[in-house]
Design an enzyme around this catalytic site. Structure first.
Site, PDB file in Angstrom:
ATOM      1  N   GLY A  36       0.818  -1.205   0.000  1.00 30.59           N
ATOM      2  CA  GLY A  36       0.000   0.000   0.000  1.00 30.59           C
ATOM      3  C   GLY A  36       0.849   1.252   0.000  1.00 30.59           C
ATOM      4  N   GLU A  88      13.245  -3.662  -3.068  1.00 29.21           N
ATOM      5  CA  GLU A  88      12.342  -3.856  -4.202  1.00 29.21           C
ATOM      6  C   GLU A  88      13.074  -3.622  -5.515  1.00 29.21           C
ATOM      7  OE1 GLU A  88       8.127  -2.145  -6.043  1.00 29.21           O
ATOM      8  OE2 GLU A  88       9.053  -1.148  -4.346  1.00 29.21           O
TER       9      GLU A  88
END
Length: 400
Positions: A129, A247
Protein backbone atom coordinates in the site's frame (compact mmCIF):
# COMPACT_ATOMS: atom_id res chain seq x y z
CA UNK A 1 29.00 -15.08 -20.11
CA UNK A 2 30.95 -17.98 -18.61
CA UNK A 3 31.63 -18.21 -14.88
CA UNK A 4 33.95 -20.79 -13.35
CA UNK A 5 32.71 -22.85 -10.41
CA UNK A 6 34.60 -25.06 -7.98
CA UNK A 7 33.66 -28.66 -7.11
CA UNK A 8 31.43 -27.63 -4.18
CA UNK A 9 29.55 -25.12 -6.29
CA UNK A 10 29.09 -27.62 -9.11
CA UNK A 11 27.77 -30.15 -6.61
CA UNK A 12 25.32 -27.55 -5.31
CA UNK A 13 24.19 -26.77 -8.86
CA UNK A 14 23.60 -30.48 -9.47
CA UNK A 15 21.59 -30.69 -6.24
CA UNK A 16 19.39 -27.80 -7.34
CA UNK A 17 18.89 -29.34 -10.78
CA UNK A 18 17.95 -32.68 -9.26
CA UNK A 19 15.45 -30.99 -6.94
CA UNK A 20 13.88 -29.08 -9.83
CA UNK A 21 13.73 -32.22 -11.93
CA UNK A 22 11.81 -33.96 -9.15
CA UNK A 23 9.55 -31.19 -7.84
CA UNK A 24 8.89 -28.81 -10.74
CA UNK A 25 6.05 -30.24 -12.78
CA UNK A 26 5.60 -29.63 -16.54
CA UNK A 27 2.28 -27.93 -15.70
CA UNK A 28 4.07 -25.40 -13.48
CA UNK A 29 6.70 -24.69 -16.12
CA UNK A 30 4.04 -24.20 -18.78
CA UNK A 31 2.05 -21.87 -16.51
CA UNK A 32 5.22 -19.86 -15.86
CA UNK A 33 5.90 -19.48 -19.57
CA UNK A 34 2.32 -18.36 -20.18
CA UNK A 35 2.27 -15.88 -17.27
CA UNK A 36 2.26 -12.41 -18.80
CA UNK A 37 2.19 -10.32 -15.61
CA UNK A 38 5.00 -9.60 -13.15
CA UNK A 39 4.76 -12.74 -11.06
CA UNK A 40 2.76 -15.94 -10.92
CA UNK A 41 -0.86 -16.21 -9.90
CA UNK A 42 -1.19 -17.49 -6.30
CA UNK A 43 -2.65 -20.80 -7.50
CA UNK A 44 0.79 -21.53 -8.96
CA UNK A 45 3.13 -19.34 -6.93
CA UNK A 46 1.93 -20.35 -3.45
CA UNK A 47 2.14 -24.04 -4.31
CA UNK A 48 5.73 -23.56 -5.43
CA UNK A 49 6.49 -21.41 -2.36
CA UNK A 50 5.40 -24.26 -0.09
CA UNK A 51 7.46 -26.79 -2.05
CA UNK A 52 10.52 -24.59 -1.61
CA UNK A 53 9.76 -24.01 2.08
CA UNK A 54 9.53 -27.75 2.71
CA UNK A 55 13.09 -27.95 1.39
CA UNK A 56 14.15 -24.86 3.40
CA UNK A 57 14.78 -22.91 0.21
CA UNK A 58 12.00 -20.32 0.09
CA UNK A 59 14.16 -17.37 1.25
CA UNK A 60 17.72 -17.66 -0.09
CA UNK A 61 18.56 -14.07 0.85
CA UNK A 62 17.36 -14.26 4.46
CA UNK A 63 19.81 -14.79 7.33
CA UNK A 64 19.77 -18.35 8.63
CA UNK A 65 18.77 -17.01 12.06
CA UNK A 66 15.38 -16.09 10.58
CA UNK A 67 14.90 -19.26 8.57
CA UNK A 68 16.96 -18.39 5.51
CA UNK A 69 19.40 -20.68 3.76
CA UNK A 70 22.65 -19.09 4.82
CA UNK A 71 23.91 -19.60 1.28
CA UNK A 72 26.89 -17.82 -0.16
CA UNK A 73 26.57 -15.24 -2.91
CA UNK A 74 27.56 -17.81 -5.52
CA UNK A 75 25.00 -20.34 -4.27
CA UNK A 76 22.23 -17.75 -4.41
CA UNK A 77 23.23 -16.80 -7.93
CA UNK A 78 23.32 -20.44 -9.02
CA UNK A 79 19.93 -21.10 -7.43
CA UNK A 80 18.23 -18.12 -9.11
CA UNK A 81 19.79 -18.97 -12.45
CA UNK A 82 18.70 -22.61 -12.28
CA UNK A 83 15.14 -21.62 -11.32
CA UNK A 84 14.94 -19.37 -14.36
CA UNK A 85 16.49 -21.98 -16.65
CA UNK A 86 13.97 -24.60 -15.51
CA UNK A 87 10.97 -22.28 -15.79
CA UNK A 88 10.04 -22.22 -12.09
CA UNK A 89 7.18 -19.91 -11.02
CA UNK A 90 8.09 -16.36 -10.08
CA UNK A 91 7.09 -15.89 -6.44
CA UNK A 92 5.47 -12.70 -5.21
CA UNK A 93 8.24 -10.53 -3.75
CA UNK A 94 5.88 -8.64 -1.43
CA UNK A 95 6.43 -10.95 1.52
CA UNK A 96 9.78 -12.65 0.97
CA UNK A 97 11.71 -9.71 -0.46
CA UNK A 98 9.92 -6.67 0.95
CA UNK A 99 7.82 -7.14 4.09
CA UNK A 100 10.18 -9.81 5.44
CA UNK A 101 13.40 -7.74 5.37
CA UNK A 102 11.55 -4.74 6.85
CA UNK A 103 10.14 -6.77 9.74
CA UNK A 104 13.58 -8.30 10.37
CA UNK A 105 15.20 -4.88 10.67
CA UNK A 106 12.46 -2.70 12.20
CA UNK A 107 9.83 -5.09 13.59
CA UNK A 108 9.12 -5.89 17.21
CA UNK A 109 10.05 -9.32 18.61
CA UNK A 110 6.36 -10.28 18.48
CA UNK A 111 6.07 -9.22 14.83
CA UNK A 112 9.19 -11.18 13.93
CA UNK A 113 8.13 -14.37 15.68
CA UNK A 114 4.63 -14.27 14.17
CA UNK A 115 5.06 -12.98 10.62
CA UNK A 116 8.45 -14.26 9.48
CA UNK A 117 7.57 -17.99 9.67
CA UNK A 118 4.26 -17.28 7.91
CA UNK A 119 6.04 -15.39 5.13
CA UNK A 120 8.52 -18.25 4.66
CA UNK A 121 5.72 -20.81 4.40
CA UNK A 122 3.53 -18.68 2.15
CA UNK A 123 0.73 -18.68 4.73
CA UNK A 124 0.38 -14.91 4.40
CA UNK A 125 0.07 -13.36 0.95
CA UNK A 126 1.08 -9.69 0.93
CA UNK A 127 0.35 -6.59 -1.13
CA UNK A 128 1.92 -3.13 -0.99
CA UNK A 129 0.00 0.00 0.00
CA UNK A 130 2.26 2.77 -1.28
CA UNK A 131 1.01 4.61 -4.39
CA UNK A 132 -2.10 6.75 -4.31
CA UNK A 133 -3.95 8.77 -6.94
CA UNK A 134 -1.67 11.77 -7.29
CA UNK A 135 1.06 10.28 -5.05
CA UNK A 136 3.20 7.86 -7.02
CA UNK A 137 6.64 9.18 -7.84
CA UNK A 138 6.23 11.83 -5.10
CA UNK A 139 5.39 9.20 -2.53
CA UNK A 140 5.92 11.53 0.43
CA UNK A 141 2.83 13.49 -0.62
CA UNK A 142 0.54 10.56 0.23
CA UNK A 143 -2.78 11.48 1.83
CA UNK A 144 -4.14 8.27 3.36
CA UNK A 145 -4.44 9.20 7.03
CA UNK A 146 -4.31 7.16 10.22
CA UNK A 147 -5.67 8.87 13.35
CA UNK A 148 -4.80 7.41 16.75
CA UNK A 149 -7.82 6.24 18.75
CA UNK A 150 -6.65 4.48 21.90
CA UNK A 151 -4.99 1.19 20.93
CA UNK A 152 -5.95 1.54 17.27
CA UNK A 153 -5.38 3.74 14.25
CA UNK A 154 -8.44 4.68 12.21
CA UNK A 155 -7.38 4.68 8.55
CA UNK A 156 -9.13 6.57 5.74
CA UNK A 157 -7.97 7.04 2.16
CA UNK A 158 -7.10 5.02 -0.90
CA UNK A 159 -4.19 3.16 -2.48
CA UNK A 160 -3.83 2.41 -6.19
CA UNK A 161 -1.93 0.05 -8.51
CA UNK A 162 -2.00 -2.43 -5.63
CA UNK A 163 -0.70 -5.64 -7.18
CA UNK A 164 -2.62 -8.78 -6.17
CA UNK A 165 -4.63 -6.98 -3.48
CA UNK A 166 -7.56 -9.18 -4.54
CA UNK A 167 -5.53 -12.23 -3.49
CA UNK A 168 -3.73 -10.82 -0.45
CA UNK A 169 -4.67 -11.32 3.17
CA UNK A 170 -2.07 -8.77 4.39
CA UNK A 171 -0.89 -5.34 3.27
CA UNK A 172 2.06 -3.24 4.38
CA UNK A 173 1.05 0.38 3.99
CA UNK A 174 2.37 3.88 4.39
CA UNK A 175 -0.08 6.21 6.14
CA UNK A 176 0.06 9.80 7.31
CA UNK A 177 0.05 10.10 11.09
CA UNK A 178 1.60 13.56 11.46
CA UNK A 179 -0.31 16.80 11.86
CA UNK A 180 -0.78 19.60 9.36
CA UNK A 181 2.43 21.32 10.44
CA UNK A 182 4.57 18.14 10.33
CA UNK A 183 7.07 18.01 7.41
CA UNK A 184 5.66 15.56 4.87
CA UNK A 185 8.61 13.14 5.09
CA UNK A 186 8.38 12.99 8.89
CA UNK A 187 4.65 12.46 9.31
CA UNK A 188 4.44 8.96 7.79
CA UNK A 189 4.11 5.62 9.57
CA UNK A 190 4.33 2.00 8.40
CA UNK A 191 1.39 -0.30 9.21
CA UNK A 192 0.66 -3.99 8.69
CA UNK A 193 -3.00 -4.27 7.70
CA UNK A 194 -5.21 -7.36 7.75
CA UNK A 195 -7.09 -7.20 4.43
CA UNK A 196 -10.18 -8.79 6.02
CA UNK A 197 -10.63 -5.79 8.33
CA UNK A 198 -14.07 -4.15 7.93
CA UNK A 199 -14.02 -1.00 5.83
CA UNK A 200 -11.61 -2.23 3.11
CA UNK A 201 -12.95 -2.27 -0.45
CA UNK A 202 -10.99 -3.57 -3.47
CA UNK A 203 -11.81 -2.34 -6.97
CA UNK A 204 -10.11 -4.20 -9.86
CA UNK A 205 -8.11 -2.44 -12.59
CA UNK A 206 -7.67 -4.28 -15.89
CA UNK A 207 -4.24 -3.65 -17.45
CA UNK A 208 -3.65 -2.89 -21.11
CA UNK A 209 -2.34 -6.44 -21.47
CA UNK A 210 -5.70 -7.87 -20.42
CA UNK A 211 -4.69 -9.08 -16.95
CA UNK A 212 -6.34 -8.38 -13.61
CA UNK A 213 -3.14 -7.75 -11.74
CA UNK A 214 -3.61 -4.39 -10.02
CA UNK A 215 -6.36 -2.76 -8.00
CA UNK A 216 -7.50 0.33 -6.15
CA UNK A 217 -8.03 -0.21 -2.43
CA UNK A 218 -10.28 2.04 -0.34
CA UNK A 219 -10.11 2.48 3.45
CA UNK A 220 -13.21 3.72 5.24
CA UNK A 221 -12.69 3.97 9.03
CA UNK A 222 -10.48 0.87 9.01
CA UNK A 223 -9.27 0.10 12.53
CA UNK A 224 -5.68 -1.16 12.70
CA UNK A 225 -4.13 -2.06 16.09
CA UNK A 226 -1.20 0.13 17.11
CA UNK A 227 0.70 -3.12 17.68
CA UNK A 228 0.64 -3.53 13.88
CA UNK A 229 2.81 -0.46 13.39
CA UNK A 230 6.39 -1.29 12.38
CA UNK A 231 8.94 0.99 14.01
CA UNK A 232 8.08 4.24 15.73
CA UNK A 233 5.33 6.61 14.67
CA UNK A 234 6.71 8.94 12.02
CA UNK A 235 9.50 6.51 11.04
CA UNK A 236 7.64 5.27 7.96
CA UNK A 237 9.66 7.23 5.41
CA UNK A 238 12.95 5.76 6.65
CA UNK A 239 11.44 2.28 6.49
CA UNK A 240 9.98 2.91 3.04
CA UNK A 241 13.34 3.97 1.61
CA UNK A 242 14.94 0.83 3.04
CA UNK A 243 12.21 -1.36 1.54
CA UNK A 244 12.41 0.32 -1.87
CA UNK A 245 16.10 -0.47 -2.08
CA UNK A 246 15.25 -4.15 -1.75
CA UNK A 247 12.34 -3.86 -4.20
CA UNK A 248 14.59 -2.24 -6.78
CA UNK A 249 17.88 -3.99 -6.18
CA UNK A 250 17.52 -7.01 -3.92
CA UNK A 251 16.72 -9.57 -6.60
CA UNK A 252 18.59 -11.53 -9.23
CA UNK A 253 16.83 -10.72 -12.48
CA UNK A 254 19.50 -11.55 -15.05
CA UNK A 255 18.59 -15.25 -15.03
CA UNK A 256 14.98 -14.48 -15.90
CA UNK A 257 16.06 -12.02 -18.58
CA UNK A 258 18.37 -14.60 -20.10
CA UNK A 259 15.61 -17.20 -20.03
CA UNK A 260 13.32 -14.76 -21.86
CA UNK A 261 16.10 -14.04 -24.35
CA UNK A 262 16.58 -17.75 -25.10
CA UNK A 263 12.81 -18.20 -25.52
CA UNK A 264 12.72 -15.37 -28.06
CA UNK A 265 15.69 -16.87 -29.89
CA UNK A 266 13.78 -20.15 -30.24
CA UNK A 267 10.74 -18.23 -31.41
CA UNK A 268 12.83 -16.41 -34.01
CA UNK A 269 14.43 -19.62 -35.25
CA UNK A 270 11.00 -21.16 -35.81
CA UNK A 271 9.50 -18.06 -37.44
CA UNK A 272 10.00 -18.00 -41.23
CA UNK A 273 11.55 -14.96 -42.85
CA UNK A 274 12.03 -15.41 -46.56
CA UNK A 275 14.08 -18.55 -47.17
CA UNK A 276 15.38 -18.80 -43.60
CA UNK A 277 14.43 -17.58 -40.14
CA UNK A 278 13.75 -13.98 -39.20
CA UNK A 279 17.18 -13.96 -37.53
CA UNK A 280 18.65 -13.75 -41.04
CA UNK A 281 17.56 -10.11 -40.95
CA UNK A 282 20.80 -8.30 -39.96
CA UNK A 283 18.95 -5.52 -38.13
CA UNK A 284 17.09 -8.03 -35.97
CA UNK A 285 20.25 -10.05 -35.38
CA UNK A 286 22.00 -6.88 -34.21
CA UNK A 287 19.10 -6.11 -31.84
CA UNK A 288 19.39 -9.59 -30.31
CA UNK A 289 23.16 -9.16 -29.83
CA UNK A 290 22.69 -5.75 -28.19
CA UNK A 291 20.18 -7.08 -25.67
CA UNK A 292 22.41 -10.05 -24.85
CA UNK A 293 25.31 -7.70 -24.03
CA UNK A 294 22.99 -5.62 -21.83
CA UNK A 295 21.99 -8.76 -19.90
CA UNK A 296 25.66 -9.64 -19.34
CA UNK A 297 26.35 -6.16 -17.97
CA UNK A 298 23.35 -6.28 -15.61
CA UNK A 299 24.42 -9.71 -14.40
CA UNK A 300 27.80 -8.39 -13.30
CA UNK A 301 26.14 -5.46 -11.51
CA UNK A 302 23.85 -7.86 -9.65
CA UNK A 303 26.83 -9.88 -8.47
CA UNK A 304 28.46 -6.71 -7.14
CA UNK A 305 25.30 -5.73 -5.25
CA UNK A 306 24.81 -9.20 -3.82
CA UNK A 307 28.37 -9.13 -2.57
CA UNK A 308 27.46 -6.01 -0.57
CA UNK A 309 24.30 -7.66 0.74
CA UNK A 310 26.29 -10.68 1.91
CA UNK A 311 28.42 -8.45 4.13
CA UNK A 312 25.31 -6.97 5.77
CA UNK A 313 24.96 -3.81 3.70
CA UNK A 314 21.73 -2.76 1.99
CA UNK A 315 21.81 -2.25 -1.79
CA UNK A 316 22.03 1.54 -1.68
CA UNK A 317 21.65 3.83 -4.67
CA UNK A 318 22.96 1.22 -7.11
CA UNK A 319 19.59 -0.52 -6.66
CA UNK A 320 18.12 2.33 -8.71
CA UNK A 321 20.58 1.57 -11.50
CA UNK A 322 19.56 -2.10 -11.45
CA UNK A 323 15.85 -1.33 -11.47
CA UNK A 324 16.32 1.12 -14.34
CA UNK A 325 18.30 -1.30 -16.49
CA UNK A 326 16.15 -4.35 -15.66
CA UNK A 327 12.97 -2.58 -16.72
CA UNK A 328 14.55 -1.22 -19.90
CA UNK A 329 15.91 -4.64 -20.89
CA UNK A 330 12.53 -6.26 -20.22
CA UNK A 331 10.94 -3.77 -22.59
CA UNK A 332 13.64 -4.30 -25.20
CA UNK A 333 13.07 -8.06 -25.07
CA UNK A 334 9.33 -7.81 -25.54
CA UNK A 335 9.83 -5.38 -28.43
CA UNK A 336 12.00 -8.05 -30.02
CA UNK A 337 9.17 -10.56 -29.56
CA UNK A 338 6.72 -8.32 -31.39
CA UNK A 339 9.23 -7.75 -34.21
CA UNK A 340 9.73 -11.49 -34.56
CA UNK A 341 6.00 -12.22 -34.80
CA UNK A 342 5.30 -9.41 -37.22
CA UNK A 343 1.58 -9.33 -38.17
CA UNK A 344 0.88 -12.31 -35.90
CA UNK A 345 1.51 -9.97 -32.94
CA UNK A 346 -1.92 -8.48 -33.70
CA UNK A 347 -3.58 -11.76 -32.65
CA UNK A 348 -5.32 -11.33 -29.28
CA UNK A 349 -5.72 -14.05 -26.66
CA UNK A 350 -8.83 -13.38 -24.59
CA UNK A 351 -8.31 -16.05 -21.91
CA UNK A 352 -6.61 -15.04 -18.64
CA UNK A 353 -4.52 -16.58 -17.34
CA UNK A 354 -3.30 -17.98 -20.65
CA UNK A 355 -2.75 -21.41 -19.14
CA UNK A 356 -6.40 -21.76 -18.04
CA UNK A 357 -8.19 -24.93 -19.09
CA UNK A 358 -10.67 -24.69 -21.94
CA UNK A 359 -8.83 -21.90 -23.75
CA UNK A 360 -9.05 -21.75 -27.53
CA UNK A 361 -5.59 -20.40 -28.38
CA UNK A 362 -4.99 -18.29 -31.46
CA UNK A 363 -1.25 -19.03 -31.55
CA UNK A 364 0.86 -21.91 -30.22
CA UNK A 365 2.32 -21.81 -26.70
CA UNK A 366 5.70 -20.51 -27.89
CA UNK A 367 4.16 -17.35 -29.35
CA UNK A 368 1.06 -16.83 -27.22
CA UNK A 369 2.54 -14.66 -24.41
CA UNK A 370 4.37 -12.20 -26.69
CA UNK A 371 1.77 -9.48 -27.20
CA UNK A 372 0.42 -9.41 -23.63
CA UNK A 373 3.98 -9.37 -22.26
CA UNK A 374 4.85 -6.49 -24.59
CA UNK A 375 1.86 -4.48 -23.40
CA UNK A 376 2.34 -5.26 -19.71
CA UNK A 377 6.03 -4.36 -19.71
CA UNK A 378 5.16 -0.79 -20.73
CA UNK A 379 4.53 -0.26 -17.01
CA UNK A 380 7.93 -1.59 -15.92
CA UNK A 381 9.61 1.81 -16.26
CA UNK A 382 6.91 3.32 -14.04
CA UNK A 383 6.16 0.96 -11.14
CA UNK A 384 8.62 0.57 -8.30
CA UNK A 385 9.84 4.10 -9.02
CA UNK A 386 9.67 5.69 -12.47
CA UNK A 387 12.83 5.74 -14.59
CA UNK A 388 13.05 9.53 -14.22
CA UNK A 389 13.16 9.12 -10.44
CA UNK A 390 15.82 6.39 -10.68
CA UNK A 391 18.01 8.64 -12.86
CA UNK A 392 17.66 11.46 -10.33
CA UNK A 393 18.74 9.15 -7.49
CA UNK A 394 21.69 7.84 -9.53
CA UNK A 395 22.84 11.34 -10.47
CA UNK A 396 22.50 12.63 -6.90
CA UNK A 397 24.00 9.76 -4.92
CA UNK A 398 26.44 8.06 -7.30
CA UNK A 399 27.65 10.96 -9.43
CA UNK A 400 27.18 13.83 -6.98
Amino acid sequence: MKLSFGPDELAFRDEVRAFLGEKLSPEMSRATHLTTSVFSEPEIGRVWNRILNDKGWSAPAWPSAFGGTGWSLVQRWIFATELARAGAPSLSPMGLKMAGPVIMKFGSPEQKSYYLPRILAGDDYWCQGYSEPGSGSDLASLATRAVRDGDHYVVNGTKIWTTHAHHANMMFALVRTGGEDTPKHKGISFLLVDMKTPGITIRPIRTIGGDHEVNQVFFDDVRVPVSQRVGEEGEGWTIAKYLLEFERGGSITSGDLRSTFEWLQRLAQETPGGEGSVLDDPDLALAFSTVEIDIDALEMTELRVMSSLQTGQNPGAVSSLMKLRWSEIEQALTRLGVRVLGPDALAWETTRPLYAEGADPVLDDLARPVTAKYLNTRAFTIFGGASEIQREIISRELIG
